[in-house]
Design a protein around this motif. Structure first.
Motif, PDB file in Angstrom:
ATOM      1  N   ALA A   1       5.158 -13.611  25.768  1.00  0.00           N
ATOM      2  CA  ALA A   1       3.806 -14.048  25.400  1.00  0.00           C
ATOM      3  C   ALA A   1       3.804 -14.478  23.938  1.00  0.00           C
ATOM      4  N   VAL A   2       3.138 -15.590  23.669  1.00  0.00           N
ATOM      5  CA  VAL A   2       3.019 -16.116  22.314  1.00  0.00           C
ATOM      6  C   VAL A   2       1.531 -16.231  21.996  1.00  0.00           C
ATOM      7  N   VAL A   3       1.085 -15.514  20.969  1.00  0.00           N
ATOM      8  CA  VAL A   3      -0.335 -15.458  20.618  1.00  0.00           C
ATOM      9  C   VAL A   3      -0.554 -16.112  19.256  1.00  0.00           C
ATOM     10  N   VAL A   4      -1.386 -17.142  19.242  1.00  0.00           N
ATOM     11  CA  VAL A   4      -1.709 -17.865  18.010  1.00  0.00           C
ATOM     12  C   VAL A   4      -3.009 -17.307  17.448  1.00  0.00           C
ATOM     13  N   GLY A   5      -2.979 -16.880  16.193  1.00  0.00           N
ATOM     14  CA  GLY A   5      -4.175 -16.345  15.547  1.00  0.00           C
ATOM     15  C   GLY A   5      -4.979 -17.423  14.841  1.00  0.00           C
ATOM     16  N   GLU A   6      -6.106 -17.014  14.297  1.00  0.00           N
ATOM     17  CA  GLU A   6      -6.938 -17.940  13.537  1.00  0.00           C
ATOM     18  C   GLU A   6      -6.222 -18.343  12.245  1.00  0.00           C
ATOM     19  N   PRO A   7      -6.248 -19.619  11.890  1.00  0.00           N
ATOM     20  CA  PRO A   7      -5.627 -20.047  10.630  1.00  0.00           C
ATOM     21  C   PRO A   7      -6.239 -19.326   9.431  1.00  0.00           C
ATOM     22  N   ILE A   8      -5.388 -19.000   8.487  1.00  0.00           N
ATOM     23  CA  ILE A   8      -5.824 -18.346   7.250  1.00  0.00           C
ATOM     24  C   ILE A   8      -5.830 -19.413   6.160  1.00  0.00           C
ATOM     25  N   LEU A   9      -7.003 -19.643   5.592  1.00  0.00           N
ATOM     26  CA  LEU A   9      -7.149 -20.716   4.608  1.00  0.00           C
ATOM     27  C   LEU A   9      -6.871 -20.201   3.199  1.00  0.00           C
ATOM     28  N   PRO A  10      -6.209 -20.994   2.380  1.00  0.00           N
ATOM     29  CA  PRO A  10      -5.970 -20.593   0.993  1.00  0.00           C
ATOM     30  C   PRO A  10      -7.262 -20.694   0.202  1.00  0.00           C
ATOM     31  N   PRO A  11      -7.364 -19.962  -0.894  1.00  0.00           N
ATOM     32  CA  PRO A  11      -8.560 -20.088  -1.733  1.00  0.00           C
ATOM     33  C   PRO A  11      -8.604 -21.458  -2.401  1.00  0.00           C
ATOM     34  N   PRO A  12      -9.771 -21.908  -2.791  1.00  0.00           N
ATOM     35  CA  PRO A  12      -9.860 -23.199  -3.502  1.00  0.00           C
ATOM     36  C   PRO A  12      -8.991 -23.179  -4.756  1.00  0.00           C
ATOM     37  N   SER A  13      -8.390 -24.310  -5.066  1.00  0.00           N
ATOM     38  CA  SER A  13      -7.527 -24.372  -6.238  1.00  0.00           C
ATOM     39  C   SER A  13      -8.335 -24.115  -7.503  1.00  0.00           C
ATOM     40  N   GLY A  14      -7.697 -23.455  -8.449  1.00  0.00           N
ATOM     41  CA  GLY A  14      -8.346 -23.185  -9.721  1.00  0.00           C
ATOM     42  C   GLY A  14      -9.233 -21.958  -9.732  1.00  0.00           C
ATOM     43  N   THR A  15      -9.192 -21.156  -8.634  1.00  0.00           N
ATOM     44  CA  THR A  15     -10.062 -19.978  -8.576  1.00  0.00           C
ATOM     45  C   THR A  15      -9.392 -18.711  -9.111  1.00  0.00           C
ATOM     46  N   GLY A  16      -8.128 -18.816  -9.518  1.00  0.00           N
ATOM     47  CA  GLY A  16      -7.441 -17.644 -10.043  1.00  0.00           C
ATOM     48  C   GLY A  16      -5.951 -17.883 -10.097  1.00  0.00           C
ATOM     49  N   PRO A  17      -5.198 -16.911 -10.625  1.00  0.00           N
ATOM     50  CA  PRO A  17      -3.744 -17.055 -10.715  1.00  0.00           C
ATOM     51  C   PRO A  17      -3.122 -17.261  -9.335  1.00  0.00           C
ATOM     52  N   ARG A  18      -2.160 -18.157  -9.258  1.00  0.00           N
ATOM     53  CA  ARG A  18      -1.527 -18.486  -7.976  1.00  0.00           C
ATOM     54  C   ARG A  18      -0.829 -17.280  -7.375  1.00  0.00           C
ATOM     55  N   ARG A  19      -0.170 -16.486  -8.203  1.00  0.00           N
ATOM     56  CA  ARG A  19       0.566 -15.326  -7.697  1.00  0.00           C
ATOM     57  C   ARG A  19      -0.376 -14.310  -7.056  1.00  0.00           C
ATOM     58  N   ARG A  20      -1.523 -14.058  -7.701  1.00  0.00           N
ATOM     59  CA  ARG A  20      -2.484 -13.118  -7.132  1.00  0.00           C
ATOM     60  C   ARG A  20      -3.060 -13.649  -5.826  1.00  0.00           C
ATOM     61  N   ALA A  21      -3.363 -14.949  -5.776  1.00  0.00           N
ATOM     62  CA  ALA A  21      -3.897 -15.553  -4.560  1.00  0.00           C
ATOM     63  C   ALA A  21      -2.886 -15.453  -3.424  1.00  0.00           C
ATOM     64  N   ALA A  22      -1.598 -15.660  -3.733  1.00  0.00           N
ATOM     65  CA  ALA A  22      -0.558 -15.558  -2.713  1.00  0.00           C
ATOM     66  C   ALA A  22      -0.444 -14.138  -2.183  1.00  0.00           C
ATOM     67  N   ALA A  23      -0.541 -13.154  -3.081  1.00  0.00           N
ATOM     68  CA  ALA A  23      -0.467 -11.757  -2.659  1.00  0.00           C
ATOM     69  C   ALA A  23      -1.639 -11.401  -1.744  1.00  0.00           C
ATOM     70  N   GLU A  24      -2.827 -11.882  -2.074  1.00  0.00           N
ATOM     71  CA  GLU A  24      -4.001 -11.607  -1.237  1.00  0.00           C
ATOM     72  C   GLU A  24      -3.883 -12.298   0.113  1.00  0.00           C
ATOM     73  N   MET A  25      -3.360 -13.516   0.108  1.00  0.00           N
ATOM     74  CA  MET A  25      -3.184 -14.243   1.363  1.00  0.00           C
ATOM     75  C   MET A  25      -2.118 -13.563   2.231  1.00  0.00           C
ATOM     76  N   THR A  26      -1.073 -13.045   1.607  1.00  0.00           N
ATOM     77  CA  THR A  26      -0.033 -12.331   2.343  1.00  0.00           C
ATOM     78  C   THR A  26      -0.598 -11.073   2.997  1.00  0.00           C
ATOM     79  N   ALA A  27      -1.492 -10.377   2.292  1.00  0.00           N
ATOM     80  CA  ALA A  27      -2.109  -9.184   2.861  1.00  0.00           C
ATOM     81  C   ALA A  27      -2.957  -9.544   4.087  1.00  0.00           C
ATOM     82  N   SER A  28      -3.700 -10.644   4.004  1.00  0.00           N
ATOM     83  CA  SER A  28      -4.490 -11.095   5.150  1.00  0.00           C
ATOM     84  C   SER A  28      -3.588 -11.503   6.306  1.00  0.00           C
ATOM     85  N   LEU A  29      -2.475 -12.157   5.982  1.00  0.00           N
ATOM     86  CA  LEU A  29      -1.530 -12.572   7.004  1.00  0.00           C
ATOM     87  C   LEU A  29      -0.934 -11.360   7.716  1.00  0.00           C
TER      88      LEU A  29
END
Length: 220
Positions: A176-204
């Motif tokens: 079985a292969v289950v596709v989840g809802e796409p996780i969107l990145p935050p708008p550019s310029g809203t904060g440090p890229r590294r922090r945004a990536a860490a938060e997105m990884t946690a959501s993922l």
């Protein structure tokens, strides 16, 4: 001296479509493959597919979620001989040096995404075992934040029984292969890229675990 694997050869669309169709025709009835949530995939444009990884079979089964060509990373040893170099290069595989931070491979994936095509990155890094998603690397999220593209979590269940790590011959088991809802990145310029990536990884990680749980339940 060994000829280096091509970093970004011009892949053949017809070869990818032909191989995918052949593998799909053979594997779908044999492994009773169930695809859930494919309609959640973006209809066009670039995105990053982030599948769980329990088996080498995860690559072809993940490709079944869309008829669009997905560019996967492949260990560079597969490109060591002329036949492998021709075949995997034309499939669109991107060679990667395992056990290293292969920035060259990531640059190729970045170019593919900028061209508007989907790529796949296994965020667990390598094949793992068990029902729990391993700690994720930030590579997929970093690319998503940098380029402003979504990440699509994909749980693949059943392949751990077909071709687990260390097994040479496959066995038959439902997939079985289950596709989840796409996780969107935050708008550019809203904060440090590294922090945004860490938060997105946690959501993922959270979404990927839910997808894997459902996939394993469906696969039995």
């Amino acid at each position: 001296m060994k000829e280096p694997a091509p970093r970004d050869a011009s892949p053949s669309p017809w070869l990818y479509r032909s191989v995918r169709m052949l593998v799909h025709l053979v594997c779908r009835p044999v492994f009773r493959i169930k695809i859930v949530g494919a309609a959640r995939l973006p209809r066009g444009g670039a995105y990053i597919v982030a599948p769980t990884h329990r088996s080498l079979a995860d690559v072809p089964f993940t490709s079944f979620i869309t008829t669009r060509r997905i560019r996967f990373l492949a260990k560079e040893e597969l490109f060591d001989n002329p036949v492998g170099r021709w075949f995997f290069s034309n499939l669109g595989a991107v060679p990667v040096a395992r056990g290293t931070a292969d920035r060259g491979a990531l640059r190729v994936l970045e170019r593919v995404l900028r061209d508007g095509d989907p790529v796949a990155l296994f965020p667990e890094g390598t094949r793992t075992e068990g029902p729990t998603v391993a700690p994720l690397f930030d590579g997929a999220a970093y690319l998503a934040v940098k380029l402003g593209v979504p990440i699509v979590p994909v749980g693949v269940g059943g392949t751990e029984h077909i071709l687990p790590k260390g097994r040479a011959l496959p066995k038959i088991h439902r997939v079985a292969v289950v596709v989840g809802e796409p996780i969107l990145p935050p708008p550019s310029g809203t904060g440090p890229r590294r922090r945004a990536a860490a938060e997105m990884t946690a959501s993922l990680a959270e979404s990927l675990q839910a997808c894997l749980d459902e996939a394993m339940k469906l696969a039995g």
